[in-house]
Design an enzyme around this catalytic site. Sequence first.
Site, short mmCIF file in Angstrom:
data_model
loop_
_atom_site.label_atom_id
_atom_site.label_comp_id
_atom_site.label_asym_id
_atom_site.label_seq_id
_atom_site.Cartn_x
_atom_site.Cartn_y
_atom_site.Cartn_z
CG HIS A 143 -7.35 0.54 -1.52
ND1 HIS A 143 -6.15 0.12 -0.22
CD2 HIS A 143 -7.71 -1.34 -1.09
CE1 HIS A 143 -6.20 -1.24 0.54
NE2 HIS A 143 -7.48 -1.80 -0.19
CE1 TYR A 152 -11.82 0.57 5.10
CE2 TYR A 152 -11.42 1.87 6.45
CZ TYR A 152 -10.95 1.45 5.68
OH TYR A 152 -9.60 1.49 5.33
CG ASP A 199 -9.69 3.28 0.51
OD1 ASP A 199 -10.70 3.24 1.54
OD2 ASP A 199 -8.69 3.51 0.07
CG HIS A 200 -11.14 5.63 3.88
ND1 HIS A 200 -9.98 6.22 4.10
CD2 HIS A 200 -10.41 4.61 4.20
CE1 HIS A 200 -9.14 5.81 4.27
NE2 HIS A 200 -9.48 4.22 4.70
CB CYS A 214 -4.45 3.89 -1.89
SG CYS A 214 -5.40 4.80 -1.05
CG HIS A 231 -2.11 0.74 1.28
ND1 HIS A 231 -1.83 2.92 1.06
CD2 HIS A 231 -3.66 1.11 1.25
CE1 HIS A 231 -2.42 2.54 1.62
NE2 HIS A 231 -3.84 2.12 1.76
C1 DNO Z 1 -6.55 2.85 5.80
C2 DNO Z 1 -6.13 1.18 4.31
C3 DNO Z 1 -4.90 1.09 5.41
C4 DNO Z 1 -4.12 -0.30 4.75
C5 DNO Z 1 -3.15 -0.53 5.00
C6 DNO Z 1 -2.29 -1.62 4.43
O1 DNO Z 1 -8.16 3.04 5.32
O2 DNO Z 1 -6.04 1.57 3.68
O3 DNO Z 1 -4.75 0.86 6.24
O4 DNO Z 1 -4.87 -1.42 5.26
O5 DNO Z 1 -1.81 0.43 5.10
O6 DNO Z 1 -1.26 -1.61 5.18
#
Ligand code: DNO
Length: 359
Positions: free
Chosen positions: A274, A333, A319-320, A245, A207
């Site tokens: 993500h 989440y 993602d978020h 991401c 990531h």
């Molecule tokens: C945050 C996530 C990160 C991700 C880590 C992977 O919301 O995208 O915490 O899970 O960096 O190790």
Amino acid sequence: MKMIMRWFPFGDDSVTLRQIRQVPGVSGVATCLPSVPVGEVWPLATLTELKDTITAAGLEMEVIESVNIHKDIKKGLPSRDRYIENYQATLRNLGAVGVTCLCYNFMPVMDWARSDLAHPLEDGSTVLSYRHKQVTEMNPTRIAESMAKKSLGYSLPGWEPERLHAMGADIEFYKSMTRDDYWKNMKYFLDAVVPVASECGINMAIHPDDPPWPLFDLPKVISTAENIRTFLSLNDNPANGLTICTGSLGANRDNDLPAIIREFTKAGRVHFAHIRNIKYQDGLDFDESAHLSSCGDLDLFAIVQAFHDSGFDGYIRPDHGRMIWDEQARPGYGLYDRALGAEYLLGLWEALDKCGLCN
Ligand code: DNO
């Protein structure tokens, strides 16, 4: 491409597997075993139980996010070999239960950082936000305390209690480490674990740094196309790959996301995505936003098109999300806005598939 959603097991999530199963087009979850201390082996029996629970709900458990890396490995201490052996054993157990993709990070001390987990937007929703001055003026322990207050009692991945007590000392430690040494420690880890992952049918997907610039002088190094190239060249096995991401890399306005996606997807090194949007504020500041392009500053159509046209066949998760409709959930989440995000991304994908057929 498979659309999945992140889900935290063993009662640490307000969202249920049944709810996720009802989000159209979502085939599985990215999950974890938070109960295992960092550095220890993830037991096969617990993984089997977790897989059975997820499968019984009609979903797949092909993606793990994350198996965290013990800090002795990042620091290059002699004790790292024991933790690397444990990581290899965990990979074998993950392979045995059918995991094909492992998202992890190599960020020192802390994983991601925000100044507020419930920043209000004009539409009455709340989002995670980042104000550079506030973050750099607080010490990490105070950031953790202020985040804990707004996490509604849910664990915050990347801010696990075991990290917190040593944060100050760990930050000091990194002051004497050069970036070169940090890269060397990363290579030592990759050379030991990537062949095992590859044998077990698992793609490793690092990531990027979030935010994509150094905080507290810590060596953060996965943040631009250039340093991603360096990272991939440390170990050429395609199982040494990336999580793209968009919100993390996109916080740096100089990063050309569609170009980054095309370059590394075509090279076969992107295994997980993500996808989220952000709205730039002054300087380095940003707010997270709804996924829709018009709600933020990232062009989600161009992003999804770059994955689609490069033949991406890995996993995508929304993602978020914002917190909407009075939902009470782990910040970023909740179910509702991530489900909206998933449908939007799937809609873009379907349109791209069908346009391809029309041309
Ligand atoms: C945050 C996530 C990160 C991700 C880590 C992977 O919301 O995208 O915490 O899970 O960096 O190790």
